[in-house]
Scaffold this active site. Structure first.
Site, PDB file in Angstrom:
ATOM      1  CE  LYS A 130      34.370  55.573  23.726  1.00 50.68           C
ATOM      2  NZ  LYS A 130      34.700  54.329  24.487  1.00 50.68           N
ATOM      3  CG  ASN A 131      31.184  54.815  26.477  1.00 47.44           C
ATOM      4  OD1 ASN A 131      31.991  54.478  25.618  1.00 47.44           O
ATOM      5  ND2 ASN A 131      31.512  54.963  27.751  1.00 47.44           N
ATOM      6  NE  ARG A 189      34.665  44.569  28.997  1.00 48.41           N
ATOM      7  CZ  ARG A 189      34.656  43.392  29.581  1.00 48.41           C
ATOM      8  NH1 ARG A 189      35.643  42.565  29.431  1.00 48.41           N
ATOM      9  NH2 ARG A 189      33.641  43.022  30.333  1.00 48.41           N
ATOM     10  CB  CYS A 229      41.220  45.041  29.639  1.00 54.24           C
ATOM     11  SG  CYS A 229      40.631  46.707  29.534  1.00 54.24           S
ATOM     12  NE  ARG A 282      36.664  46.857  30.915  1.00 48.14           N
ATOM     13  CZ  ARG A 282      36.580  47.848  30.037  1.00 48.14           C
ATOM     14  NH1 ARG A 282      37.641  48.306  29.458  1.00 48.14           N
ATOM     15  NH2 ARG A 282      35.424  48.375  29.721  1.00 48.14           N
ATOM     16  N   PRO A 283      35.990  40.752  33.517  1.00 48.43           N
ATOM     17  CG  PRO A 283      35.093  39.770  35.426  1.00 48.43           C
ATOM     18  CD  PRO A 283      35.892  40.945  34.961  1.00 48.43           C
ATOM     19  CG  ASP A 287      31.347  37.152  35.705  1.00 50.34           C
ATOM     20  OD1 ASP A 287      31.750  38.207  35.173  1.00 50.34           O
ATOM     21  OD2 ASP A 287      31.093  37.059  36.915  1.00 50.34           O
ATOM     22  CG  LEU A 288      28.210  40.123  35.773  1.00 48.54           C
ATOM     23  CD1 LEU A 288      28.264  41.593  36.146  1.00 48.54           C
ATOM     24  CD2 LEU A 288      27.484  39.327  36.852  1.00 48.54           C
ATOM     25  CG  ASP A 290      34.498  55.943  31.165  1.00 51.45           C
ATOM     26  OD1 ASP A 290      35.236  55.079  31.674  1.00 51.45           O
ATOM     27  OD2 ASP A 290      33.659  55.673  30.280  1.00 51.45           O
ATOM     28  CB  VAL A 336      33.538  51.274  38.115  1.00 49.04           C
ATOM     29  CG1 VAL A 336      33.009  50.546  36.886  1.00 49.04           C
ATOM     30  CG2 VAL A 336      32.467  52.181  38.697  1.00 49.04           C
ATOM     31  NE  ARG A 341      39.811  52.242  21.940  1.00 49.86           N
ATOM     32  CZ  ARG A 341      39.790  51.066  22.511  1.00 49.86           C
ATOM     33  NH1 ARG A 341      40.881  50.570  23.040  1.00 49.86           N
ATOM     34  NH2 ARG A 341      38.675  50.360  22.565  1.00 49.86           N
TER      35      ARG A 341
HETATM   36  C1  UD1 Z   1      31.222  50.608  29.934  1.00 47.30           C
HETATM   37  C2  UD1 Z   1      31.827  51.762  29.179  1.00 47.30           C
HETATM   38  C3  UD1 Z   1      33.095  52.216  29.857  1.00 47.30           C
HETATM   39  C4  UD1 Z   1      32.803  52.554  31.316  1.00 47.30           C
HETATM   40  C5  UD1 Z   1      32.101  51.387  32.010  1.00 47.30           C
HETATM   41  C6  UD1 Z   1      31.646  51.724  33.409  1.00 47.30           C
HETATM   42  C7  UD1 Z   1      31.168  51.438  26.888  1.00 47.30           C
HETATM   43  C8  UD1 Z   1      31.551  51.083  25.517  1.00 47.30           C
HETATM   44  N1  UD1 Z   1      32.115  51.343  27.829  1.00 47.30           N
HETATM   45  O1  UD1 Z   1      32.172  49.545  29.902  1.00 47.30           O
HETATM   46  O2  UD1 Z   1      33.594  53.365  29.180  1.00 47.30           O
HETATM   47  O3  UD1 Z   1      34.016  52.800  31.971  1.00 47.30           O
HETATM   48  O4  UD1 Z   1      30.937  50.999  31.264  1.00 47.30           O
HETATM   49  O5  UD1 Z   1      30.857  52.852  33.414  1.00 47.30           O
HETATM   50  O6  UD1 Z   1      30.053  51.832  27.149  1.00 47.30           O
HETATM   51  N2  UD1 Z   1      32.075  43.083  35.161  1.00 47.30           N
HETATM   52  C9  UD1 Z   1      32.089  41.788  35.604  1.00 47.30           C
HETATM   53  N3  UD1 Z   1      31.517  40.834  34.823  1.00 47.30           N
HETATM   54  C10 UD1 Z   1      30.919  41.108  33.641  1.00 47.30           C
HETATM   55  C11 UD1 Z   1      30.911  42.459  33.197  1.00 47.30           C
HETATM   56  C12 UD1 Z   1      31.492  43.434  33.980  1.00 47.30           C
HETATM   57  O7  UD1 Z   1      32.618  41.490  36.686  1.00 47.30           O
HETATM   58  O8  UD1 Z   1      30.409  40.196  32.985  1.00 47.30           O
HETATM   59  C13 UD1 Z   1      32.733  44.125  35.984  1.00 47.30           C
HETATM   60  C14 UD1 Z   1      33.920  44.768  35.269  1.00 47.30           C
HETATM   61  O9  UD1 Z   1      35.080  43.994  35.402  1.00 47.30           O
HETATM   62  C15 UD1 Z   1      34.010  46.105  35.933  1.00 47.30           C
HETATM   63  C16 UD1 Z   1      32.548  46.425  36.254  1.00 47.30           C
HETATM   64  O10 UD1 Z   1      31.835  45.200  36.162  1.00 47.30           O
HETATM   65  O11 UD1 Z   1      34.736  45.993  37.121  1.00 47.30           O
HETATM   66  C17 UD1 Z   1      31.923  47.437  35.322  1.00 47.30           C
HETATM   67  O12 UD1 Z   1      32.032  46.985  33.997  1.00 47.30           O
HETATM   68  P1  UD1 Z   1      30.932  47.337  32.912  1.00 47.30           P
HETATM   69  O13 UD1 Z   1      29.907  48.232  33.508  1.00 47.30           O
HETATM   70  O14 UD1 Z   1      30.483  46.087  32.277  1.00 47.30           O
HETATM   71  O15 UD1 Z   1      31.781  48.173  31.870  1.00 47.30           O
HETATM   72  P2  UD1 Z   1      31.736  48.062  30.309  1.00 47.30           P
HETATM   73  O16 UD1 Z   1      30.343  47.835  29.838  1.00 47.30           O
HETATM   74  O17 UD1 Z   1      32.792  47.146  29.852  1.00 47.30           O
END
Ligand code: UD1
Length: 441
Positions: free
Chosen positions: A22-23, A95, A119, A124-125, A127-128, A307, A329, A399
């Site tokens: 799925k991911n 998301r 969420c 889950r910001p 910003d990156l 996950d 994470v 989902r």
């Molecule tokens: C993806 C997966 C999710 C998995 C996660 C971590 C999909 C659809 N979802 O979610 O199932 O649990 O990877 O393996 O593939 N963060 C920031 N700023 C940002 C983006 C992220 O601070 O701009 C932080 C998040 O809040 C979190 C961490 O980075 O604490 C990891 O998030 P991220 O790797 O981005 O997860 P997703 O891509 O949302």
């Protein structure tokens, strides 16, 4: 209201087949936006609701999608003028809708994406994602609940992520495929899903190097075209079945499970006394009645996957002594533990660490799934529990798992899912009768 009902205590036995990841599929669906010519055909696409939701968003953006559930094949055609707005109704439900931002910007020069709401697994910001797109030359404004990103054209740059975010790495990779010159993403996520995306982008005419390592280099090209790609098996679904076998002290062959993508889980299972046998067609897992406690850290890949963290805590709670789970994470990803406490779990949470005291004699009761993986953990606990467990909100599981309870049923679990209103013929509320005084109100 729908519920999953489990009568626990039966070891799982038999074979179960893992669907496509799925991911991995969600970013591949978003990548189809980049194909100005031809169609993107994805094979081994799981029939889960997140995939359907992404298809609905793609159709909203004007792409055409055709999914054959039987063949597990998804065909996406984006060789038409596209719209650039992803409304709140999509982004708030999922998301991963944010993943259309990078490709839309690259293809159309603009992306207007609703800001996701709260969420259930932390703040889950984004910003990156935004900082990276700015580095590629986009102008980004926030306006009335939307992120408005625009560019004349994107220009390759060097981007260093503060954290190896999976979504940000994917968004930036897709945006950079059509940027002028070379983009370097440092401290990139190394998850297998990143490699899947790079594979498809390269088949579409992109030039992505180093995916799966900390540094990804993307040479921009003028345009991308359609391609066909077969999605890898879902390592999280595979891990969930492996843990289901372990928590029930069962004997299950998880077909299509790839040991190479589950090394951290396999190492922990073995440390806890579970037998894991790598076979040609998958992985066989044999449980044990005496589980050894273990310390686990949920980390970016190749660390233990966040996950699988909720499902793993169920196994740790069954172990003979104290285990720990550190979550590095997502903040607040211990919601499932409070539900498990209602089933007799004994634990303490100190910041990002859960201290889990076993062995737990889970006892069945009514619990509620707060998200996809929390839901899976509750079902696993129900399988190991005495008595009846009722898991409310099972739609969460749809989902990311296809036919979750039917697959468990085939493995010998006593499990059912039904709509409570239908099953017990609960009628809609009648207008109130006048009190005749015979019964106290
Ligand atoms: C993806 C997966 C999710 C998995 C996660 C971590 C999909 C659809 N979802 O979610 O199932 O649990 O990877 O393996 O593939 N963060 C920031 N700023 C940002 C983006 C992220 O601070 O701009 C932080 C998040 O809040 C979190 C961490 O980075 O604490 C990891 O998030 P991220 O790797 O981005 O997860 P997703 O891509 O949302």
């Amino acid at each position: 209201m729908e519920k999953i009902i489990i009568k626990g205590g039966r070891p799982l036995r038999g074979q179960v087949t893992v669907e496509g990841s799925k991911n991995a599929v969600l970013p591949l669906q978003a990548a189809a936006i980049l194909a100005v010519q031809g169609t993107v055909t994805l094979n081994n696409v799981p029939p889960v609701t997140d995939v359907q939701l992404m298809n609905r968003l793609l159709r909203f953006l004007n792409l055409k999608t055709a999914y054959g559930e039987k063949q597990r094949q998804l065909v996406i055609n984006g060789s038409v003028p596209l719209s650039s707005e992803a409304p709140f109704e999509y982004v708030n439900q999922m998301r991963a809708s944010l993943l259309v931002m990078g490709p839309l910007l690259a293809r159309t020069g603009q992306a207007r994406i609703a800001l996701p709401g709260g969420c259930s697994i932390g703040a889950r910001p984004i910003d990156l994602h935004l900082a990276g797109l700015r580095k590629l030359g986009a102008t980004i404004k926030q306006d009335a609940g939307f992120i408005d990103a625009r560019c004349d054209h994107l220009v390759g740059s060097r981007i260093t992520l503060d954290f190896p975010s999976v979504g940000a790495t994917e968004n930036l990779m897709m945006a950079a495929t059509m940027a002028e010159g070379i983009t370097t993403i440092e401290n990139a996520a190394c998850e297998p899903e990143i490699v899947e995306l790079a594979n498809l982008l390269n088949k579409m005419g992109g030039r992505v190097h180093g995916a799966g390592s900390k540094v990804i280099r993307i040479q921009g090209v003028y345009y991308l075209h359609g391609a066909e790609y077969t999605v890898a098996p879902d390592r999280i679904e595979a891990g969930t079945w492996m843990l289901a076998a372990a928590v029930t002290n069962g004997d299950v062959i998880v077909r299509n499970a790839a040991a190479a993508y589950n090394t951290s889980l396999i190492a922990k299972l073995e440390e806890m006394g579970v037998t894991v046998i790598k076979q040609e067609d998958g992985i066989r897992v044999l449980g044990t009645s005496v589980l050894i406690p273990a310390s686990v850290k949920a980390m970016p890949y190749p660390g233990f996957p966040t996950d699988l963290q909720p499902q793993m805590t169920v196994l740790q709670l069954l172990a003979n002594g104290t285990s720990t789970m550190e979550e590095h994470v997502f903040e607040q990803r211990f919601n499932h533990l409070e539900e498990l406490r209602r089933m007799n779990a004994d634990f303490q949470i100190a910041g990002s660490v859960a201290i889990l005291d076993g062995p737990t004699r889970f006892s069945g009761t009514e619990v509620a799934a707060t998200d996809l993986r929390a839901g899976a953990a509750l079902v696993l606990a129900g399988l190991a529990a005495t008595g009846i467990t009722q898991v409310c909100n099972p739609q969460c599981l749809d989902r990311g798992y296809y036919d979750f309870y039917q697959k468990l049923h085939q493995l010998g679990a006593q499990i059912d899912r039904f709509d409570v209103k239908e099953k017990f013929k609960i009628k809609p509320e009648q207008p109130r009768q006048e009190n005749k005084g015979s019964e106290p109100e």
